[in-house]
Scaffold this motif. Structure first.
Motif, PDB file in Angstrom:
ATOM      1  N   TYR A   1       0.832  -1.212   0.000  1.00 58.21           N
ATOM      2  CA  TYR A   1       0.000   0.000   0.000  1.00 58.21           C
ATOM      3  C   TYR A   1       0.869   1.266   0.000  1.00 58.21           C
ATOM      4  N   LEU A   2       1.876   1.298   0.847  1.00 58.59           N
ATOM      5  CA  LEU A   2       2.704   2.502   0.957  1.00 58.59           C
ATOM      6  C   LEU A   2       3.525   2.741  -0.311  1.00 58.59           C
ATOM      7  N   GLN A   3       3.921   1.687  -0.980  1.00 59.12           N
ATOM      8  CA  GLN A   3       4.627   1.862  -2.251  1.00 59.12           C
ATOM      9  C   GLN A   3       3.714   2.504  -3.290  1.00 59.12           C
ATOM     10  N   MET A   4       2.443   2.095  -3.295  1.00 57.30           N
ATOM     11  CA  MET A   4       1.468   2.757  -4.169  1.00 57.30           C
ATOM     12  C   MET A   4       1.267   4.201  -3.746  1.00 57.30           C
ATOM     13  N   ALA A   5       1.093   4.420  -2.444  1.00 58.44           N
ATOM     14  CA  ALA A   5       0.821   5.761  -1.928  1.00 58.44           C
ATOM     15  C   ALA A   5       1.976   6.718  -2.219  1.00 58.44           C
ATOM     16  N   ARG A   6       3.190   6.217  -2.131  1.00 64.00           N
ATOM     17  CA  ARG A   6       4.365   7.068  -2.354  1.00 64.00           C
ATOM     18  C   ARG A   6       4.434   7.575  -3.788  1.00 64.00           C
ATOM     19  N   LYS A   7       3.936   6.780  -4.729  1.00 70.21           N
ATOM     20  CA  LYS A   7       3.912   7.223  -6.121  1.00 70.21           C
ATOM     21  C   LYS A   7       2.931   8.367  -6.341  1.00 70.21           C
ATOM     22  N   LYS A   8       1.920   8.431  -5.473  1.00 67.07           N
ATOM     23  CA  LYS A   8       0.867   9.434  -5.629  1.00 67.07           C
ATOM     24  C   LYS A   8       1.091  10.666  -4.772  1.00 67.07           C
ATOM     25  N   SER A   9       1.779  10.495  -3.638  1.00 67.27           N
ATOM     26  CA  SER A   9       1.900  11.593  -2.686  1.00 67.27           C
ATOM     27  C   SER A   9       3.188  11.457  -1.888  1.00 67.27           C
ATOM     28  N   ARG A  10       4.038  12.472  -1.953  1.00 67.07           N
ATOM     29  CA  ARG A  10       5.267  12.468  -1.159  1.00 67.07           C
ATOM     30  C   ARG A  10       4.959  13.050   0.211  1.00 67.07           C
ATOM     31  N   GLU A  11       4.764  12.167   1.170  1.00 66.65           N
ATOM     32  CA  GLU A  11       4.471  12.543   2.541  1.00 66.65           C
ATOM     33  C   GLU A  11       5.513  11.898   3.452  1.00 66.65           C
ATOM     34  N   ALA A  12       5.999  12.667   4.432  1.00 70.14           N
ATOM     35  CA  ALA A  12       7.004  12.123   5.348  1.00 70.14           C
ATOM     36  C   ALA A  12       6.472  10.912   6.095  1.00 70.14           C
ATOM     37  N   THR A  13       5.221  10.953   6.490  1.00 68.79           N
ATOM     38  CA  THR A  13       4.638   9.827   7.226  1.00 68.79           C
ATOM     39  C   THR A  13       4.643   8.559   6.382  1.00 68.79           C
ATOM     40  N   ILE A  14       4.297   8.677   5.107  1.00 68.56           N
ATOM     41  CA  ILE A  14       4.276   7.514   4.223  1.00 68.56           C
ATOM     42  C   ILE A  14       5.668   6.894   4.129  1.00 68.56           C
ATOM     43  N   GLU A  15       6.680   7.713   3.924  1.00 71.85           N
ATOM     44  CA  GLU A  15       8.028   7.183   3.764  1.00 71.85           C
ATOM     45  C   GLU A  15       8.570   6.638   5.083  1.00 71.85           C
ATOM     46  N   THR A  16       8.253   7.316   6.177  1.00 69.32           N
ATOM     47  CA  THR A  16       8.699   6.852   7.491  1.00 69.32           C
ATOM     48  C   THR A  16       8.117   5.481   7.807  1.00 69.32           C
ATOM     49  N   GLU A  17       6.822   5.322   7.569  1.00 71.02           N
ATOM     50  CA  GLU A  17       6.169   4.043   7.877  1.00 71.02           C
ATOM     51  C   GLU A  17       6.608   2.953   6.914  1.00 71.02           C
ATOM     52  N   LEU A  18       6.985   3.321   5.707  1.00 65.41           N
ATOM     53  CA  LEU A  18       7.505   2.330   4.768  1.00 65.41           C
ATOM     54  C   LEU A  18       8.841   1.786   5.258  1.00 65.41           C
ATOM     55  N   VAL A  19       9.689   2.665   5.748  1.00 66.54           N
ATOM     56  CA  VAL A  19      10.973   2.233   6.307  1.00 66.54           C
ATOM     57  C   VAL A  19      10.736   1.291   7.489  1.00 66.54           C
ATOM     58  N   TYR A  20       9.810   1.669   8.363  1.00 66.50           N
ATOM     59  CA  TYR A  20       9.521   0.829   9.532  1.00 66.50           C
ATOM     60  C   TYR A  20       8.958  -0.527   9.109  1.00 66.50           C
ATOM     61  N   ALA A  21       8.096  -0.536   8.099  1.00 60.31           N
ATOM     62  CA  ALA A  21       7.524  -1.797   7.618  1.00 60.31           C
ATOM     63  C   ALA A  21       8.612  -2.692   7.032  1.00 60.31           C
ATOM     64  N   PHE A  22       9.586  -2.116   6.338  1.00 56.31           N
ATOM     65  CA  PHE A  22      10.718  -2.911   5.855  1.00 56.31           C
ATOM     66  C   PHE A  22      11.444  -3.559   7.033  1.00 56.31           C
ATOM     67  N   ALA A  23      11.641  -2.791   8.095  1.00 55.57           N
ATOM     68  CA  ALA A  23      12.327  -3.323   9.275  1.00 55.57           C
ATOM     69  C   ALA A  23      11.521  -4.440   9.915  1.00 55.57           C
ATOM     70  N   LYS A  24      10.215  -4.226  10.067  1.00 59.79           N
ATOM     71  CA  LYS A  24       9.360  -5.213  10.734  1.00 59.79           C
ATOM     72  C   LYS A  24       9.287  -6.529   9.964  1.00 59.79           C
ATOM     73  N   THR A  25       9.435  -6.468   8.658  1.00 61.73           N
ATOM     74  CA  THR A  25       9.352  -7.685   7.849  1.00 61.73           C
ATOM     75  C   THR A  25      10.733  -8.281   7.546  1.00 61.73           C
ATOM     76  N   GLY A  26      11.780  -7.678   8.115  1.00 60.60           N
ATOM     77  CA  GLY A  26      13.126  -8.202   7.905  1.00 60.60           C
ATOM     78  C   GLY A  26      13.681  -7.947   6.518  1.00 60.60           C
ATOM     79  N   ARG A  27      13.084  -7.019   5.808  1.00 57.35           N
ATOM     80  CA  ARG A  27      13.558  -6.720   4.450  1.00 57.35           C
ATOM     81  C   ARG A  27      14.638  -5.634   4.531  1.00 57.35           C
ATOM     82  N   LEU A  28      15.759  -6.028   5.102  1.00 65.38           N
ATOM     83  CA  LEU A  28      16.815  -5.053   5.400  1.00 65.38           C
ATOM     84  C   LEU A  28      17.511  -4.545   4.145  1.00 65.38           C
ATOM     85  N   ALA A  29      17.602  -5.370   3.115  1.00 64.23           N
ATOM     86  CA  ALA A  29      18.214  -4.902   1.864  1.00 64.23           C
ATOM     87  C   ALA A  29      17.349  -3.806   1.244  1.00 64.23           C
TER      88      ALA A  29
END
Length: 251
Positions: A163-191
């Motif tokens: 969802y956030l990857q879709m949202a980021r294409k439509k709207s550059r919001e700090a919250t969207i990018e911040t939560e995307l980074v956190y979601a990468f961490a939570k899912t172990g997608r460190l690369a």
């Protein structure tokens, strides 16, 4: 006169002859309205037939009065017939209260506004994955704060990433990018996390690092603190990772 004399069935019979049979009045909007609305009050069993057979009545008024009389299937049939798709799905969501049927309807009409309404209903029902799927089909990032809250409460982070990857294409919001980074961490997608923060981002890397540290996700925290050169927090993280010598060097 028929209504005043309390003869609605007689009125229905007269109107049927005028608008259902071959006559000069069978396309008259007012007579079609009167037939359906009279049936709503006097003989509900006939209403669906009239809705399906006639096509010149005022759809919005008929549907509204049907809803007032708790004739939700009839209201849905009106909106579906006249292709007022957003109102049709609202009937299924708000009155029929059947999200499975609402989903089937959204699939059939495949309209972005319909998918958005379905997504909102699914999110309110804590169906976070399903809501995210609907919002992605709608290409709609407008409710990103509610989606983020729902995904965090249900730990639906893989779906949140989509969802956030879709949202980021439509709207550059700090919250969207911040939560995307956190979601990468939570899912172990460190690369993916490392690649994302190495590019231009408006994410609050410090706050995500702190959340990861507090959540004992030290590998993610190390990447985040290193990215912003926060050596004090990086040293503490390295200690927890058992890299005491490296922690001393960073300090």
């Amino acid at each position: 006169a028929f209504i005043a004399a309390k003869l609605p069935k007689e009125l229905i019979e007269l109107l049927e002859k005028l608008v259902l049979e071959d006559s000069a009045f069978n396309s008259n909007k007012n007579l079609q309205n009167l037939l359906i609305l009279t049936a709503i009050q006097a003989d509900k069993t006939r209403v669906m037939e009239y809705i399906n057979r006639l096509d010149k009545y005022d759809a919005a008024d008929v549907a509204s009065i049907a809803i007032e009389n708790e004739m939700f299937e009839e209201a849905f049939a009106v909106f579906r017939k006249f292709e007022v798709h957003t109102e049709a799905i609202k009937v299924l969501i708000d009155y029929v209260k059947n999200l499975d049927r609402a989903y089937e309807f959204a699939e059939r009409v495949d309209d972005a506004n319909v998918w958005s309404l379905l997504g909102g209903a699914q999110l309110r029902d804590s169906l976070v994955k399903e809501a995210i799927d609907s919002y992605i089909k709608a290409d709609d990032p407008t409710t990103f704060k509610a989606v983020i809250a729902g995904a965090n409460s249900t730990e639906t982070f893989e779906d949140l990433i989509r969802y956030l990857q879709m949202a980021r294409k439509k709207s550059r919001e700090a919250t969207i990018e911040t939560e995307l980074v956190y979601a990468f961490a939570k899912t172990g997608r460190l690369a993916d996390l490392e690649e994302f923060i190495s590019d231009k981002t408006i994410a609050d890397v410090q706050s995500v690092g702190d959340r990861c540290f507090d959540g004992k996700m030290y590998e993610a925290a190390r990447l985040l603190y290193a990215n912003i050169s926060n050596y004090a927090r990086l040293s503490s993280t390295l200690v927890y990772l058992g890299e005491v010598q490296a922690a001393g060097d960073r300090a």
